[in-house]
Scaffold this active site. Structure first.
Site, mmCIF file in Angstrom:
data_model
loop_
_atom_site.group_PDB
_atom_site.id
_atom_site.type_symbol
_atom_site.label_atom_id
_atom_site.label_comp_id
_atom_site.label_asym_id
_atom_site.label_seq_id
_atom_site.Cartn_x
_atom_site.Cartn_y
_atom_site.Cartn_z
ATOM 1 N N LYS A 70 -11.123 -12.594 -15.670
ATOM 2 C CA LYS A 70 -11.434 -12.846 -17.081
ATOM 3 C C LYS A 70 -11.140 -14.289 -17.516
ATOM 4 O O LYS A 70 -11.961 -14.913 -18.188
ATOM 5 C CB LYS A 70 -10.599 -11.889 -17.942
ATOM 6 C CG LYS A 70 -10.983 -11.871 -19.394
ATOM 7 C CD LYS A 70 -12.111 -10.914 -19.589
ATOM 8 C CE LYS A 70 -12.482 -10.727 -21.032
ATOM 9 N NZ LYS A 70 -13.474 -9.636 -21.140
ATOM 10 N N CYS A 129 5.295 -6.233 1.358
ATOM 11 C CA CYS A 129 5.697 -4.818 1.348
ATOM 12 C C CYS A 129 5.078 -4.087 2.550
ATOM 13 O O CYS A 129 5.412 -4.410 3.685
ATOM 14 C CB CYS A 129 5.310 -4.189 0.003
ATOM 15 S SG CYS A 129 6.105 -2.610 -0.284
ATOM 16 N N TYR A 130 4.167 -3.169 2.321
ATOM 17 C CA TYR A 130 3.535 -2.489 3.456
ATOM 18 C C TYR A 130 2.936 -3.500 4.442
ATOM 19 O O TYR A 130 2.981 -3.327 5.656
ATOM 20 C CB TYR A 130 2.441 -1.556 2.926
ATOM 21 C CG TYR A 130 1.647 -0.809 3.975
ATOM 22 C CD1 TYR A 130 2.161 0.347 4.554
ATOM 23 C CD2 TYR A 130 0.388 -1.260 4.389
ATOM 24 C CE1 TYR A 130 1.446 1.040 5.524
ATOM 25 C CE2 TYR A 130 -0.334 -0.578 5.351
ATOM 26 C CZ TYR A 130 0.191 0.576 5.916
ATOM 27 O OH TYR A 130 -0.518 1.258 6.867
ATOM 28 N N HIS A 176 7.787 -7.741 -4.146
ATOM 29 C CA HIS A 176 6.456 -8.091 -4.665
ATOM 30 C C HIS A 176 6.474 -9.415 -5.432
ATOM 31 O O HIS A 176 6.814 -9.435 -6.625
ATOM 32 C CB HIS A 176 5.939 -6.963 -5.565
ATOM 33 C CG HIS A 176 5.579 -5.744 -4.789
ATOM 34 N ND1 HIS A 176 4.336 -5.570 -4.213
ATOM 35 C CD2 HIS A 176 6.312 -4.673 -4.441
ATOM 36 C CE1 HIS A 176 4.315 -4.423 -3.561
ATOM 37 N NE2 HIS A 176 5.492 -3.852 -3.681
ATOM 38 N N GLY A 228 0.836 -1.199 0.000
ATOM 39 C CA GLY A 228 0.000 0.000 0.000
ATOM 40 C C GLY A 228 0.863 1.237 0.000
ATOM 41 O O GLY A 228 2.058 1.159 0.319
ATOM 42 N N SER A 249 -23.428 -8.026 -26.074
ATOM 43 C CA SER A 249 -22.584 -7.189 -26.927
ATOM 44 C C SER A 249 -21.831 -8.029 -27.951
ATOM 45 O O SER A 249 -21.237 -7.497 -28.868
ATOM 46 C CB SER A 249 -21.573 -6.444 -26.062
ATOM 47 O OG SER A 249 -20.623 -7.368 -25.558
ATOM 48 N N GLY A 250 -21.859 -9.339 -27.756
ATOM 49 C CA GLY A 250 -21.041 -10.191 -28.621
ATOM 50 C C GLY A 250 -19.692 -10.478 -27.972
ATOM 51 O O GLY A 250 -18.913 -11.277 -28.464
ATOM 52 N N GLY A 251 -19.408 -9.814 -26.852
ATOM 53 C CA GLY A 251 -18.151 -10.048 -26.138
ATOM 54 C C GLY A 251 -18.288 -11.212 -25.173
ATOM 55 O O GLY A 251 -19.371 -11.780 -24.998
ATOM 56 N N VAL A 252 -17.176 -11.545 -24.537
ATOM 57 C CA VAL A 252 -17.133 -12.739 -23.692
ATOM 58 C C VAL A 252 -18.023 -12.590 -22.452
ATOM 59 O O VAL A 252 -18.840 -13.465 -22.142
ATOM 60 C CB VAL A 252 -15.687 -13.008 -23.207
ATOM 61 C CG1 VAL A 252 -15.620 -14.273 -22.387
ATOM 62 C CG2 VAL A 252 -14.740 -13.072 -24.385
ATOM 63 N N ASP A 253 -17.870 -11.467 -21.753
ATOM 64 C CA ASP A 253 -18.534 -11.353 -20.450
ATOM 65 C C ASP A 253 -20.059 -11.403 -20.574
ATOM 66 O O ASP A 253 -20.726 -12.151 -19.857
ATOM 67 C CB ASP A 253 -18.101 -10.067 -19.732
ATOM 68 C CG ASP A 253 -16.588 -9.993 -19.589
ATOM 69 O OD1 ASP A 253 -15.950 -11.050 -19.651
ATOM 70 O OD2 ASP A 253 -16.061 -8.879 -19.436
ATOM 71 N N SER A 254 -20.610 -10.606 -21.478
ATOM 72 C CA SER A 254 -22.073 -10.605 -21.575
ATOM 73 C C SER A 254 -22.572 -11.946 -22.121
ATOM 74 O O SER A 254 -23.653 -12.409 -21.760
ATOM 75 C CB SER A 254 -22.579 -9.430 -22.418
ATOM 76 O OG SER A 254 -22.194 -9.560 -23.759
ATOM 77 N N SER A 255 -21.775 -12.588 -22.961
ATOM 78 C CA SER A 255 -22.193 -13.889 -23.498
ATOM 79 C C SER A 255 -22.245 -14.939 -22.393
ATOM 80 O O SER A 255 -23.180 -15.748 -22.322
ATOM 81 C CB SER A 255 -21.214 -14.369 -24.573
ATOM 82 O OG SER A 255 -21.196 -13.465 -25.634
ATOM 83 N N GLU A 260 4.021 -10.978 -6.479
ATOM 84 C CA GLU A 260 2.866 -11.090 -7.371
ATOM 85 C C GLU A 260 3.107 -10.544 -8.773
ATOM 86 O O GLU A 260 2.331 -10.801 -9.679
ATOM 87 C CB GLU A 260 1.648 -10.392 -6.740
ATOM 88 C CG GLU A 260 1.720 -8.872 -6.621
ATOM 89 C CD GLU A 260 2.470 -8.360 -5.377
ATOM 90 O OE1 GLU A 260 3.306 -9.101 -4.836
ATOM 91 O OE2 GLU A 260 2.212 -7.213 -4.974
#
Ligand code: XMP
Length: 517
Positions: A371, A83-84, A170, A56, A225-231, A172
């Site tokens: 995602k 870290c923090y 870090h 942070g 929308s034709g995108g992944v998430d809404s599909s 990550e």
């Protein structure tokens, strides 16, 4: 989802907190970002297997520095401070933290003196990513130092009697090459997780919670929308409530080639969903005529979309709910996540976001998923591979890729170039290796040779943009195979009348952005 082994990440506001969560989930261990001051009792009730304290921007001795509930250190649950987070643990349990003379930033050599516990399986020298001003300058008998760098003598610690660990660097970020080993050490060896998180296995839970939220009678509208998430949302909600889901797809005239056909054949023909396709091409293009400024284009498209969507959905009875493909990074980045601190809000990215005054209650079953998890879920729900692995496509569509004036002809030209690009990327096996790839039409008249003379007339420049990125906040251009680039360029120039020049974009983000506008 509570039945899964869970790691809690207390988010002290680091720009990398989201990455910590992704690294843990990649190891098939479920985790959530929570506010830094989450009460120990709540963590105990959640049955968490481990707690990670993120980095942070604050200094532990600042007046308003975020604190954790100190009772977490007595829960007997393993804790890793990063870290923090390490400074918080040391300041609390027996160590001194102070501002160091020089800020350590970037890749540095780490000398591992005790390759056990959190640093198990690490060689004696490795490189790590540092980004800190304060350091732990001394630990009393409570901690043992495990590693050092030239500027940071206490770069990793373990507590002598409690399962508390800290790393100043870090693990990550990808710039710490062995960072994922450190995350694995923590979740598997120290927290004893088995790795029971598989997104496909929670389909049942997600379906149940949609059913419970929507109840037995109401309908849900979903803007596809034709995108992944809404599909994926549509497929999931359809599984939960069947024909009470009504999908709306708006053809705004700014789509890629065959996009509308793909949506119709997938959702209407294959899944048998109720799908309303609104042909609003003329309406959008009329409103956009003569508009050159990209932000103005975005604004118009956003408003128009809401109006068209409202009209399309208004006669659906008992439509109290709106299903949206909000995913975990959206939740975290919009500041509605764990800390409530507003992080980078992508204000220009909310085209298609529907305003609250529409009065719908939101159904957001993907809110806690990343995602890649959404893509795996999509595959498990039977969505076609082509759709599940599609590159992201911006809400305002080709409007921001046809720089300058939007006309049917110019849009068609770009569509053809984009189609050739994607076709060749797929054929050469590059499509899945690239995070996002597209063509841009640049409004300069490019000179060419016609017969014996130079000609400027109606000749255009197309730019190819291919980027690799894992978070879309930073990105690098793709070192694509040159023969493939040549092939794409030849095809675009030979097959599309009006294009005589193709260029390749070799800029990184930052300072450039992924889209051209
Ligand atoms: P930039 O250009 O900001 O893009 O580097 C980062 C990611 O966001 C997408 N993008 C948008 N998405 N509406 C969207 O829904 C927009 O106005 C918009 N602008 C950029 C871009 O395609 C990339 O994936």
């Amino acid at each position: 989802m509570e039945a899964h082994e869970t790691i809690a990440i207390l988010d002290f506001g680091s720009q990398y907190s989201q990455l910590i969560a992704r690294r843990v989930r990649e190891n098939h261990v479920y985790c959530e970002l929570l506010p830094p001051n989450t009460p120990a009792e709540r963590l105990r009730a959640m049955g968490v297997r481990g707690i990670i304290l993120s980095g942070g921007p604050a200094s532990v001795y600042d007046e308003h520095a975020p604190q954790c509930d100190n009772a977490i250190f007595t829960l007997d649950v393993p804790i890793l401070g990063i870290c923090y987070g390490m400074q918080v643990a040391c300041a609390q349990l027996g160590g001194n933290v102070h501002g160091s003379e020089s800020r350590e930033y970037g890749r540095v050599r780490l000398h591992v003196t005790e390759p056990t516990g959190i640093l198990a399986h690490l060689p004696s020298e490795t490189s790590v990513w540092m980004s800190h001003g304060d350091v732990v300058s001394a630990v009393d008998d409570a901690f043992v130092s495990l590693a050092a760098t030239a500027d940071c003598p206490i770069a990793a610690v373990r507590h002598t009697s409690r399962p508390v660990f800290g790393v100043q660097f870090h693990p990550e970020v990808t710039h710490t090459p062995l960072g994922s080993q450190i995350v694995r050490n923590f979740v598997y060896d120290i927290c004893n997780c088995r790795g029971d998180w598989r997104v496909e296995r929670v389909i049942g839970d997600l379906v149940e919670s949609v059913r419970a939220q929507v109840g037995p009678d109401a309908r849900v509208i979903c803007g596809l929308s034709g995108g992944v998430d809404s599909s994926v949302v549509a497929a999931l909600v359809h599984r939960a409530i069947g024909e009470r889901l009504v999908c709306v797809f708006v053809d705004n005239g700014l789509l890629r080639r065959d996009e509308r056909d793909m949506v119709e054949s997938t959702f209407r023909d294959h899944f048998g969903m109720t799908l309303r396709v609104v042909d609003a091409r003329e309406r959008f293009l009329n409103r956009l005529a003569g508009v050159l400024d990209p932000q103005e284009k975005r604004r118009i498209i956003g408003h128009e979309f809401i109006d068209v969507f409202k009209e399309a959905a208004q006669d659906v009875e008992q439509a109290h709910f709106l299903a949206q493909g909000t995913i975990y990074p959206d939740v975290i980045e919009s500041g509605h996540g764990a800390t409530g601190q507003a992080a980078m809000i992508k204000s220009h990215h909310n085209v298609g976001g529907l305003p609250e005054e529409l009065g719908f209650e939101l159904v957001e079953p993907l809110r806690l998923l990343f995602k890649d998890e959404v893509r795996h879920l999509g595959e498990a729900l039977g969505l076609p591979e082509d759709l599940v692995w599609r590159h992201p496509f911006p809400g305002p569509g080709l409007a921001v890729r046809v720089a300058g004036e939007l006309t049917v002809e110019r849009l068609e030209l770009l569509r053809s170039a984009d189609e050739i690009l994607l076709e060749e990327l797929r054929a050469a096996g590059w499509y899945r290796k690239v995070a996002q790839g597209f063509a841009v039409l640049v409004p300069v008249e490019s000179v060419g040779v016609m017969g014996d003379g130079r000609s400027y007339e109606g000749q255009h420049l197309v730019v190819i943009r291919l980027v690799e990125t894992s978070d879309f906040m930073t990105a690098d251009w793709v070192r694509i195979d040159q023969d493939l680039l040549g092939l794409i360029s030849n095809r675009i120039i030979n097959e599309i009348p009006g294009v005589n020049r193709v260029a390749y974009d070799v800029s990184s983000k930052p300072p450039a952005t992924i889209e051209w506008q």
